[in-house]
Write an enzyme that holds these catalytic residues in place. Structure first.
Site, PDB file in Angstrom:
ATOM      1  N   HIS A 155     -21.192 -36.969 -54.571  1.00  0.00           N
ATOM      2  CA  HIS A 155     -22.076 -35.794 -54.449  1.00  0.00           C
ATOM      3  C   HIS A 155     -22.338 -35.222 -55.843  1.00  0.00           C
ATOM      4  O   HIS A 155     -21.665 -35.574 -56.812  1.00  0.00           O
ATOM      5  CB  HIS A 155     -21.420 -34.731 -53.573  1.00  0.00           C
ATOM      6  N   ASP A 178     -30.193 -34.203 -55.149  1.00  0.00           N
ATOM      7  CA  ASP A 178     -31.065 -33.114 -54.702  1.00  0.00           C
ATOM      8  C   ASP A 178     -31.733 -32.446 -55.914  1.00  0.00           C
ATOM      9  O   ASP A 178     -32.961 -32.469 -56.072  1.00  0.00           O
ATOM     10  CB  ASP A 178     -30.244 -32.099 -53.894  1.00  0.00           C
ATOM     11  N   SER A 224     -27.026 -35.354 -59.561  1.00  0.00           N
ATOM     12  CA  SER A 224     -28.112 -35.020 -60.493  1.00  0.00           C
ATOM     13  C   SER A 224     -27.518 -34.622 -61.830  1.00  0.00           C
ATOM     14  O   SER A 224     -26.488 -33.936 -61.872  1.00  0.00           O
ATOM     15  CB  SER A 224     -28.922 -33.834 -59.958  1.00  0.00           C
ATOM     16  N   ASN A 234     -25.696 -38.959 -53.705  1.00  0.00           N
ATOM     17  CA  ASN A 234     -26.521 -37.828 -53.259  1.00  0.00           C
ATOM     18  C   ASN A 234     -27.265 -37.198 -54.433  1.00  0.00           C
ATOM     19  O   ASN A 234     -26.652 -36.821 -55.436  1.00  0.00           O
ATOM     20  CB  ASN A 234     -25.628 -36.760 -52.634  1.00  0.00           C
ATOM     21  N   GLU A 275     -15.700 -35.245 -46.153  1.00  0.00           N
ATOM     22  CA  GLU A 275     -15.408 -34.952 -47.566  1.00  0.00           C
ATOM     23  C   GLU A 275     -13.954 -34.555 -47.723  1.00  0.00           C
ATOM     24  O   GLU A 275     -13.447 -33.735 -46.965  1.00  0.00           O
ATOM     25  CB  GLU A 275     -16.331 -33.821 -48.047  1.00  0.00           C
ATOM     26  N   HIS A 324     -22.275 -29.761 -57.723  1.00  0.00           N
ATOM     27  CA  HIS A 324     -23.642 -29.550 -57.225  1.00  0.00           C
ATOM     28  C   HIS A 324     -24.443 -28.677 -58.190  1.00  0.00           C
ATOM     29  O   HIS A 324     -23.899 -27.751 -58.787  1.00  0.00           O
ATOM     30  CB  HIS A 324     -23.608 -28.863 -55.857  1.00  0.00           C
ATOM     31  N   GLY A 325     -25.739 -28.962 -58.316  1.00  0.00           N
ATOM     32  CA  GLY A 325     -26.624 -28.116 -59.127  1.00  0.00           C
ATOM     33  C   GLY A 325     -26.740 -28.601 -60.564  1.00  0.00           C
ATOM     34  O   GLY A 325     -26.402 -29.738 -60.892  1.00  0.00           O
ATOM     35  N   ASP A 330     -18.469 -31.610 -43.149  1.00  0.00           N
ATOM     36  CA  ASP A 330     -17.813 -31.188 -44.385  1.00  0.00           C
ATOM     37  C   ASP A 330     -16.724 -30.168 -44.042  1.00  0.00           C
ATOM     38  O   ASP A 330     -16.987 -28.983 -43.905  1.00  0.00           O
ATOM     39  CB  ASP A 330     -18.863 -30.584 -45.329  1.00  0.00           C
ATOM     40  N   ASP A 380     -26.678 -33.575 -44.158  1.00  0.00           N
ATOM     41  CA  ASP A 380     -25.890 -33.386 -45.379  1.00  0.00           C
ATOM     42  C   ASP A 380     -25.059 -32.100 -45.263  1.00  0.00           C
ATOM     43  O   ASP A 380     -25.597 -31.042 -44.916  1.00  0.00           O
ATOM     44  CB  ASP A 380     -26.898 -33.281 -46.549  1.00  0.00           C
TER      45      ASP A 380
HETATM   46  O1  G3H Z   1     -25.256 -33.146 -50.964  1.00  0.00           O
HETATM   47  C1  G3H Z   1     -26.133 -33.147 -51.849  1.00  0.00           C
HETATM   48  C2  G3H Z   1     -25.819 -33.505 -53.222  1.00  0.00           C
HETATM   49  O2  G3H Z   1     -24.482 -33.594 -53.460  1.00  0.00           O
HETATM   50  C3  G3H Z   1     -26.772 -33.111 -54.268  1.00  0.00           C
HETATM   51  O3  G3H Z   1     -26.237 -32.675 -55.483  1.00  0.00           O
HETATM   52  O4  G3H Z   1     -28.114 -31.254 -56.281  1.00  0.00           O
HETATM   53  O5  G3H Z   1     -26.314 -32.001 -57.806  1.00  0.00           O
HETATM   54  O6  G3H Z   1     -27.983 -33.629 -56.935  1.00  0.00           O
HETATM   55  P1  G3H Z   1     -27.221 -32.361 -56.698  1.00  0.00           P
HETATM   56 ZN    ZN Z   2     -23.273 -32.566 -51.769  1.00  0.00          ZN
END
Ligand code: G3H
Ligand code: ZN
Length: 283
Positions: free
Chosen positions: A207, A231, A210, A229, A133, A179-180, A103, A81
């Site tokens: 991406h 995380d 979450s 994705n 990306e 992200h996050g 990336d 990733d």
């Molecule tokens: O590459 C990993 C993801 O894009 C995770 O994003 O932490 O917002 O789920 P996230």
């Molecule tokens: Zn990502």
């Protein structure tokens, strides 16, 4: 069984569903995701970020991922990733990853095309699939941070040129996620996903998924997203399991007892995502 990302995501592309790509850092996380995938009869992508590889060591992650894939009753992809560095990507290929992300989103279009082509020439020669990306996704993923003011949506014409010139297998597009953990509710540009899908006719990647409301995820999949994705949501589930257990058992010192509820919580979170993404029964 270990499969390539191309094989797995072409099926998702043809049949309009998405496969979850979940970040892994240790054995319990790998087991939680694989058990969820087997119970849901779903294909799955185990992915490690550069931060994850630094934490566990590339050999450990590769060994865990390959063993899990070999034993699994469902197809499994082992994916890098957000690889930002050519040598790091090569190391993962050498260690048996079946898919890698290069990336190059920090470069301009020409620079991104250049590094992506360089990776693809080697990866495709040894049967490894490649994600790239285009556009800039905001937020923080391990060591990579993009300020909200620098985040830019993917331009459909640039995406067409990028894919024609690189022959990339699946493309991560920037359409409003970050992200996050989100401060407000993310607003996704669904029309942009649809336009890009229509122009490229290939698997697309989301991406920063979450914390995106379920309805938005469903609409993103309906408009052409095939790899999602996740995380942060899994980190939350894992940490909640540990916190809850230690609150109820403050004197327990057994890592097995402490990590079991974390693993179980994560497994449930993965299963919910698989239902949402439409990958259940697709193995
Ligand atoms: O590459 C990993 C993801 O894009 C995770 O994003 O932490 O917002 O789920 P996230
Ligand atoms: Zn990502």
């Amino acid at each position: 069984m270990l499969v390539t990302g191309r094989e797995l995501l072409q099926d998702a592309h043809k049949n309009n569903y998405a496969v979850g790509a979940f970040n892994v850092n240790n054995m319990e996380i790998v087991q939680a995701i694989i058990e969820a995938a087997e119970e849901m009869n779903s294909p799955v992508i185990l992915q490690a970020s550069q931060g994850g590889l630094k934490y566990a060591g590339v050999e450990y992650i590769a060994a865990l991922g390959k063993l899990a894939a070999e034993k699994a009753k469902v197809p499994v992809v082992l994916h890098l990733d957000h690889g930002t560095d050519f040598d790091q990507v090569m190391l993962c290929i050498r260690n048996g990853f079946s898919s890698v992300m290069i990336d190059g989103s920090r470069f301009d279009l020409e620079g991104n095309i250049e590094i992506t082509k360089k990776v693809i020439e080697v990866a495709h020669a040894v049967g490894v699939s490649v994600e790239a990306e285009l556009g800039k996704i905001g937020g923080t993923e391990d060591h990579i941070t993009v300020d909200a003011k620098d985040a830019t949506f993917t331009d459909p014409d640039e995406a067409k040129r990028f894919v024609d010139e690189t022959n990339v297998d699946y493309l991560a597009i920037a359409v409003g996620t970050a992200h996050g953990v989100y401060k407000g509710e993310p607003k996704l540009d669904f029309d942009r996903i649809k336009t890009i899908k229509g122009m490229l006719n290939m698997p697309l990647v989301l991406h920063g998924s979450s914390g995106v409301p379920d309805e938005a995820i469903k609409k993103a999949v309906a408009n052409g997203i095939n790899k999602i994705n996740i995380d942060t949501d899994l980190r939350i589930a894992f940490a909640d399991g540990i916190k809850q257990f230690l609150k109820e058992n403050p004197d327990n010192i057994d890592p097995r007892k402490i990590l079991t509820p974390a693993k179980d919580g994560m497994k449930e979170a993965v299963k919910e995502k698989m239902v949402l993404f439409g990958s259940v029964g697709r193995a």
